[in-house]
Design a protein around this motif. Structure first.
Motif, PDB file in Angstrom:
ATOM      1  N   GLY A 104       2.140  16.568 -11.802  1.00 52.33           N
ATOM      2  CA  GLY A 104       2.557  17.282 -12.997  1.00 52.33           C
ATOM      3  C   GLY A 104       3.646  18.316 -12.776  1.00 52.33           C
ATOM      4  N   VAL A 159       4.381  21.004 -15.752  1.00 54.08           N
ATOM      5  CA  VAL A 159       4.669  20.358 -17.142  1.00 54.08           C
ATOM      6  C   VAL A 159       3.246  20.399 -17.815  1.00 54.08           C
ATOM      7  N   GLY A 160       3.086  20.405 -19.038  1.00 47.47           N
ATOM      8  CA  GLY A 160       2.006  20.081 -19.679  1.00 47.47           C
ATOM      9  C   GLY A 160       1.002  21.269 -19.922  1.00 47.47           C
ATOM     10  N   ARG A 161       1.644  22.604 -19.668  1.00 49.74           N
ATOM     11  CA  ARG A 161       1.097  23.740 -20.026  1.00 49.74           C
ATOM     12  C   ARG A 161       0.682  23.947 -21.552  1.00 49.74           C
ATOM     13  N   PRO A 162      -0.325  24.402 -21.893  1.00 49.87           N
ATOM     14  CA  PRO A 162      -0.362  24.409 -23.428  1.00 49.87           C
ATOM     15  C   PRO A 162       0.394  25.554 -24.008  1.00 49.87           C
ATOM     16  N   ASP A 163       1.001  25.424 -25.171  1.00 48.57           N
ATOM     17  CA  ASP A 163       1.538  26.536 -25.795  1.00 48.57           C
ATOM     18  C   ASP A 163       0.912  27.522 -26.124  1.00 48.57           C
ATOM     19  N   LEU A 180      -6.406  26.213 -32.863  1.00 51.49           N
ATOM     20  CA  LEU A 180      -6.616  26.643 -31.525  1.00 51.49           C
ATOM     21  C   LEU A 180      -7.660  27.549 -31.701  1.00 51.49           C
ATOM     22  N   GLU A 225       2.273  19.049 -28.689  1.00 47.17           N
ATOM     23  CA  GLU A 225       2.041  20.378 -28.135  1.00 47.17           C
ATOM     24  C   GLU A 225       2.956  21.392 -29.121  1.00 47.17           C
ATOM     25  N   ARG A 226       4.026  21.028 -29.063  1.00 50.33           N
ATOM     26  CA  ARG A 226       4.673  22.400 -29.835  1.00 50.33           C
ATOM     27  C   ARG A 226       4.639  22.218 -31.254  1.00 50.33           C
ATOM     28  N   ARG A 280      -8.400  23.195 -28.369  1.00 47.22           N
ATOM     29  CA  ARG A 280      -8.018  22.497 -29.394  1.00 47.22           C
ATOM     30  C   ARG A 280      -8.803  21.917 -30.257  1.00 47.22           C
ATOM     31  N   SER A 298      -6.471  20.088 -21.098  1.00 47.43           N
ATOM     32  CA  SER A 298      -5.619  19.328 -22.190  1.00 47.43           C
ATOM     33  C   SER A 298      -3.997  18.964 -21.894  1.00 47.43           C
ATOM     34  N   GLY A 299      -3.859  19.186 -20.563  1.00 48.52           N
ATOM     35  CA  GLY A 299      -2.565  18.685 -20.074  1.00 48.52           C
ATOM     36  C   GLY A 299      -2.436  17.116 -19.875  1.00 48.52           C
ATOM     37  N   PRO A 300      -1.361  16.437 -19.582  1.00 50.68           N
ATOM     38  CA  PRO A 300      -1.139  14.978 -19.740  1.00 50.68           C
ATOM     39  C   PRO A 300      -1.791  14.448 -18.375  1.00 50.68           C
ATOM     40  N   TYR A 301      -1.838  15.316 -17.228  1.00 51.51           N
ATOM     41  CA  TYR A 301      -2.278  14.730 -16.158  1.00 51.51           C
ATOM     42  C   TYR A 301      -3.816  15.023 -15.522  1.00 51.51           C
ATOM     43  N   VAL A 325       5.963  13.943 -10.221  1.00 53.94           N
ATOM     44  CA  VAL A 325       5.432  13.625 -11.415  1.00 53.94           C
ATOM     45  C   VAL A 325       3.831  13.552 -11.581  1.00 53.94           C
ATOM     46  N   ASP A 326       3.348  12.924 -10.426  1.00 56.70           N
ATOM     47  CA  ASP A 326       1.961  12.756 -10.212  1.00 56.70           C
ATOM     48  C   ASP A 326       1.243  13.870 -10.237  1.00 56.70           C
ATOM     49  N   PRO A 369      -1.071  30.356 -28.399  1.00 54.97           N
ATOM     50  CA  PRO A 369      -1.284  30.302 -30.018  1.00 54.97           C
ATOM     51  C   PRO A 369      -0.298  31.337 -30.492  1.00 54.97           C
TER      52      PRO A 369
END
Lengths: 405, 355
Positions: free
Chosen positions: B323, B349-353, A224, A272-273, A230, A368-371, B320-321, B355
């Motif tokens: 997010g 959804v899809g938020r990066p964790d 990171l 991601e995790r 990333r 970097s999200g899936p969408y 879902v479309d 660090p």
């Protein structure tokens, strides 16, 4: 190795029409254990990518068959290999053993793979799962998990695997986020019980690569950066046989064109995790002494020639006397999973410390999200440090791309 | 050197087949000051070192760090008890003892774990039922008395829930071997069934649904408690679908006639109130009007699990479309006078964790 009963509860909701894969099923699942098991399996296959890689399926199925036949077990399990389940492995009655391909990256030997599978076989053999209306009691589930650990040691011994692999497997899996669940005994307890059982005859796991195929494992290392992006380097670590000379000679090819992005996107989504906090592992490119080639590199050339169509080319990077790091264009990693067989070993810290980035992919955090759209930039040549080209890139340190004269 | 306590690590279950180890003896068990004997006289003395014996090397460090009694502290009774419990919980020792030696500067404490044996074989006599496989699965594992007893009870419960109401199961341990003996006994036919308290769904309809779910003739069929409970759960789902959120169906203890081999079942239905959805509350990430509409339309209607699930599925397909993940639940605190509030929670959804 999680709550199979929870999977069954999910499956009841998923139980749908009267036919699936040609099997005629009644229109209610709740009172028929076989239907519940069918629905559970269906839910898993629908929601989790199934790996059909023939070499990998053969490998895992072969280990299961060896455990069953040499121990005289009555179960005749089917095997499904998935990619992205919540568990490293699972068992669905009456006869299905599931195995997540990603766990291979954590394991060091076929014996450890056998340890995970033996644990699941015990669940099937002992009928731990699939009883109508049974209370999902944590004490009972912990008992069954501890029984599966302990009896698996006996199965390993019976099949000619090293019992100590149960211990090292538990240690390897407990490092990851597949651990710690109230339905399982604490990791320390599991390790203690396995250690007691292997103490008198631990055995020695084997790391030999499978005949004709170079063994290794796929890993991706992610760092990171300060701006939240990333930095991902996918690569494969390969093992050399132990009796190979300590040469650093190898065959090298130039780096191929810019890679596709799909596999990397999926890695981001699913991992991601797992990837947060991993340090960059880097590799060095160098030239071979003229005319010097080892048996492994020659074998590797044949394998590469067989599996990679020109003009794609690959760089082989020597990491140490016992390992090769092979950095590939991401789409080829899928093919290389076919070659992940015996002889798996993690790089040591010292080996990791000696290598530098060759090709890096930079992914901005916002995308970097899936969408979202993933924009990427590939650095063909990385200069890690302006003043010291030999200096290693370390965690948190910025990189810049440039051209090599 | 003072040996102060041998604590049987049996677990909480009571054994009907004692093996020379008093499993009842208070493992739950709080070593009493009397049981701790002379260590009680050492309370308050400084501890110079703490040693573990009988713990595998691979876990010695993490186990040691979790001990309450530590070098440099004063010896306390509660800490000794806590350590004995936590070491027994490892379930690798047949008993755990504490020893205290006088050394320069105070006490050297040693926790000594006597190893459990291993069950090389399990023999089973007189029982032919799949449930017994769970006892056979103990072969190769540790001779863990508490776990053996818990497994025995669990298997016995399975047998009884499968219709073998008179099943017996005895477990005896010899060195390296677990011997299981017992009998299934007979099964019982259902002679009659009485359904009480059903109004929204007629008793005859409940009986018909039970027959369809169980798949056999209810009357004169074999009584299988597990099957009956699972079937009643399915009928409860039907009540939920009709807005009866508090509905319960309980199979009371059956009247058993051993001479005739029959049971008479009695099922008590408590329907409770029929709820409607007073309003729909949205929380979390904002949902657009088009996505909200299927759920908003539920307001004022009878609460139906199927209707809520259908609306939720419709919303999720669109969400879902964008997010977004959408969940819905009934807030129990809002249930009043036959009305509930449906709470819809949305998150991205899809938020990066971090660090």
């Amino acid at each position: 190795m999680r709550r199979e009963l929870a999977l069954i509860a999910v499956a009841v909701a998923a139980c749908g029409g009267p036919r699936f894969l040609g099997a005629r099923i009644g229109d209610r699942c709740e009172t028929q254990p076989r239907c519940i098991a069918w629905a559970t399996e269906r839910a898993i296959r629908v929601n989790t990518p199934v790996v059909s890689d023939p070499a990998l399926v053969r490998y895992v199925t072969g280990i299961v068959a060896r455990l069953v036949e040499r121990n005289g077990l009555r179960v005749r399990p089917r095997v499904v290999i998935v990619d992205g389940s919540e568990s490293a492995a699972f068992a669905i009655p009456p006869d299905l053993v599931g195995f997540d391909r990603r766990i291979l990256a954590r394991l060091d030997s076929e014996d450890e793979v056998a340890a995970i599978l033996a644990h699941e076989l015990v669940h099937l053999e002992a009928g731990h799962v699939g009883w109508l209306g049974e209370e999902d009691d944590d004490v009972g589930m912990r008992d069954r998990e501890s029984v599966a650990d302990e009896r698996a040691v006996a199965l390993l011994r019976g099949a000619g695997y090293a019992p100590i692999a149960m211990l090292s497997m538990l240690e390897a899996v407990s490092r990851d986020d597949w651990g710690n669940d109230p339905s399982h005994p604490p990791w320390v307890h599991r390790l203690a019980r396995a250690a007691v059982l292997v103490a008198d005859a631990p055995g020695t796991p084997r790391h030999e690569p499978h005949r004709g195929i170079v063994g290794g494992r796929v890993v991706e290392h992610v760092r990171l950066l300060d701006d939240g992006a990333r930095l991902i380097t996918p690569y494969i670590v390969l093992d050399k046989p132990r009796d190979l000379e300590r040469r650093t000679a190898f065959a090298a090819w130039t780096v191929g064109p810019a890679v596709g992005d799909l596999l990397v996107d999926r890695l981001l989504e699913r991992r991601e995790r797992r990837v947060a906090g991993l340090r960059v592992v880097i590799g060095r490119m160098s030239q071979p002494p003229a005319g010097v080639r080892t048996a492994v590199e020659a074998q590797l050339e044949r394998v590469i020639a067989r599996w990679l169509a020109p003009p794609e080319q690959t760089v082989i990077v020597v990491r140490g006397p016992r390992d090769l790091v092979l950095e590939l264009d991401a789409p080829h990693i899928g093919r290389w999973t076919e070659l992940l067989l015996a002889g798996l070993r993690a790089p040591t810290a010292a080996e990791r410390a000696r290598i530098q980035p060759l090709r890096l992919r930079y992914v901005p955090a916002a995308s970097s999200g899936p969408y979202g759209e993933v924009a990427r930039r590939t650095c063909a040549h990385v200069i890690p440090h302006a003043d010291d080209p030999e200096r290693l890139v370390t965690r948190g340190e910025p990189i810049r791309c440039g051209t090599r004269d | 050197m003072l040996v102060v306590l041998g604590l049987a690590a049996c677990g909480p279950a009571r054994s009907t087949s004692p093996r020379g180890v008093a499993c009842d003896a208070a493992f739950e068990g709080e070593p009493t000051p009397e049981g701790l004997g002379s260590v009680a006289t050492l309370i308050g003395r400084p501890v110079v070192r703490v040693t573990l014996e009988g713990v595998p090397e691979v876990v010695r460090a993490p186990v040691t760090t979790k001990l309450a009694v530590r070098a440099g502290d004063l010896l306390e009774l509660e800490e000794v008890r806590a350590d004995l419990r936590s070491l027994a919980a490892l379930e690798i020792a047949r008993d755990v003892a504490i020893e205290a030696d006088e050394v320069e500067g105070g006490l050297a404490i040693t926790y000594r774990l006597a190893p459990m044996g291993r069950l090389e074989r399990v023999t089973i006599d007189g029982l032919d039922h799949p449930a017994v496989a769970e006892l056979a699965g103990l072969a190769g594992g540790l001779d863990n008395a508490g776990r053996i007893e818990r497994t025995r009870l669990r298997v016995l419960e399975r047998l009884r829930r499968d219709g073998y109401l008179d099943a017996t199961l005895v477990a005896r341990v010899r060195p390296g071997q677990l011997c299981i003996a017992g009998s299934l006994g007979r099964t019982y036919r259902i002679e009659r069934i009485a359904i009480e308290g059903a109004t929204a769904i007629a008793a005859t309809e409940i009986e018909r649904r039970l027959v369809r779910r169980i798949g056999v003739n209810l009357i004169n069929g074999v009584h299988q408690p597990a099957l009956l409970e699972a079937s009643l759960q399915g009928i409860r789902d039907e009540y939920l679908a009709r807005g009866f959120l508090d509905a319960r169906l309980e199979a009371r203890r059956p009247a058993i006639d051993p001479a005739r081999g029959t049971v008479a079942l009695r099922i008590v239905v408590t329907e409770g109130e029929r709820y409607s959805i007073a309003r729909v509350a949205f929380t979390g990430e904002p949902l657009g009007p088009a996505l909200r509409r299927p759920l908003e339309r539920l307001a004022g209607s009878t609460y139906s699990v199927r209707a809520v699930q259908g609306a939720l599925d419709q919303v999720r397909r669109g969400a879902v479309d964008e997010g977004l993940l959408v969940e819905a639940r009934v807030h129990s605190s809002t249930k009043a006078r036959g009305q509930v509030v449906l709470v819809v929670e949305t998150r991205a959804v899809g938020r990066p964790d971090a660090p």
